[in-house]
Write an enzyme that holds these catalytic residues in place. Structure first.
Site, PDB file in Angstrom:
ATOM      1  N   PRO A   2       1.140  -0.619  -0.005  1.00  0.00           N
ATOM      2  CA  PRO A   2      -0.218   0.472  -0.439  1.00  0.00           C
ATOM      3  C   PRO A   2       1.045   1.126   0.261  1.00  0.00           C
ATOM      4  O   PRO A   2       0.997   1.943   0.910  1.00  0.00           O
ATOM      5  CB  PRO A   2      -0.833  -0.194   1.531  1.00  0.00           C
ATOM      6  N   GLU A   3       1.350   1.651  -1.082  1.00  0.00           N
ATOM      7  CA  GLU A   3       1.786   3.021  -1.886  1.00  0.00           C
ATOM      8  C   GLU A   3       0.959   3.647  -1.736  1.00  0.00           C
ATOM      9  O   GLU A   3      -0.469   3.008  -2.612  1.00  0.00           O
ATOM     10  CB  GLU A   3       2.490   3.099  -2.575  1.00  0.00           C
TER      11      GLU A   3
END
Length: 278
Positions: A2-3
């Site tokens: 999760p960026e």
DNA sequence: CGGTTACCCTGGATGC
DNA sequence: TGCATCCAGGGTAACC
């Protein structure tokens, strides 16, 4: 993981499933993810509330409850993610949104439990909390602002790009991808970039992140999935991350995996031919 | 204050 | 087969 692009994909997947819907209740299965709010308070805010909006800020998922019922913030960090259909693995479910009319469920799973969930009484408080630890969003920052912020630090450009206070949204994978596209060595001092390099960097940030959103992000080792449990497609066409010894797609030189100052433990991938230190 | 590092967590991969 | 060790990436607290 999760960026920015993965969180944006999550938010886009969540919106049609939850916006405008009323919550029957919020079920907290792991209190240790809660920060700055009790399970009771979260449940109280959620019971009977309508979800009016789901947006991304940096790597945060921000869920607004209508009628001043507050703002729920979820930071998926490493292994957090949402499911709008029942997840195959049920042992890592940490939070469940129970929806009403028709009844449905949205699951938040987080294998390593590094994620965080919090609640703010108002949009102003949430914005204040965010801005204390975050700079401008990577997809919204102007070239001028990017250059100005980078010129104020002598750290390596890669740790600078990953500093959420300088620029919000970029993590280890996209930092490497962006720097390769911009042909900048990851250890070059942030305040030693030429104007041309800043231009290339700014363009690369937009290009890489938007392309990754189109492909629904980067999945590997079973970590990140879309809300439907699907893998993102970005790592099938990326340039450097995880491609040690494989030929650079631009020049065929083997990609190098290394560790650089300012980023303990984390790997850095780059092309020694496209990305010269000086 | 700018910059660096340890630590939080779990599970899969690797080594012996 | 079993057990120890390593590794991943995001973020924060503690440190120099």
């Amino acid at each position: 993981m999760p960026e920015l692009s993965e969180v944006e994909t999550m938010v886009r997947g969540l919106r049609p499933a939850i916006c405008g819907r009323s919550l029957r209740r919020i079920e907290v299965l792991d209190r240790s993810l809660l920060h700055g709010c009790s399970a009771r308070r979260l449940a109280g805010a959620g019971r009977g509330a309508t979800v009016s909006e789901v947006v991304r800020r940096g790597k945060w998922v921000v869920v607004t409850l209508a009628d001043h019922r507050g703002i729920i913030v979820i930071q998926p960090r490493m292994t957090g993610g949402f499911w709008i259909k029942k997840p195959e693995q049920t042992n890592h479910i940490r939070l469940v949104f129970h929806l009403d009319k028709p009844r449905a469920m949205i699951w938040y799973c987080d294998t390593r439990r590094l994620g965080r969930i919090s609640w703010f009484a108002s949009a102003e408080e949430a914005a204040e909390g965010f801005s204390q630890s975050h700079g401008p969003d990577a997809l919204e920052i102007t070239r001028q602002e990017l250059g100005a912020r980078l010129s104020r630090t002598g750290r390596g450009i890669k740790p600078a790009l990953m500093d959420q206070k300088l620029l919000a949204g970029i993590g280890n994978i996209y930092a490497d991808e962006v720097l390769h596209m911009a042909r900048i060595h990851p250890e070059r001092a942030a305040n030693a970039l030429s104007a041309v390099m800043i231009d290339r960097l700014h363009t690369a940030i937009q290009t890489v992140l938007e392309r990754a959103i189109c492909l629904e992000g980067s999945s590997f080792d079973g970590a990140y999935r879309t809300v439907l449990g699907l893998e993102g497609g970005f790592l099938a066409e990326n340039s450097v991350y995880g491609r040690e010894s494989l030929p650079c797609r631009a020049c065929s030189e083997p990609i190098v995996k290394t560790r650089i100052a300012g980023l303990i433990g984390r790997p850095t991938y780059f092309c020694p031919r496209c990305q010269k230190p000086r």
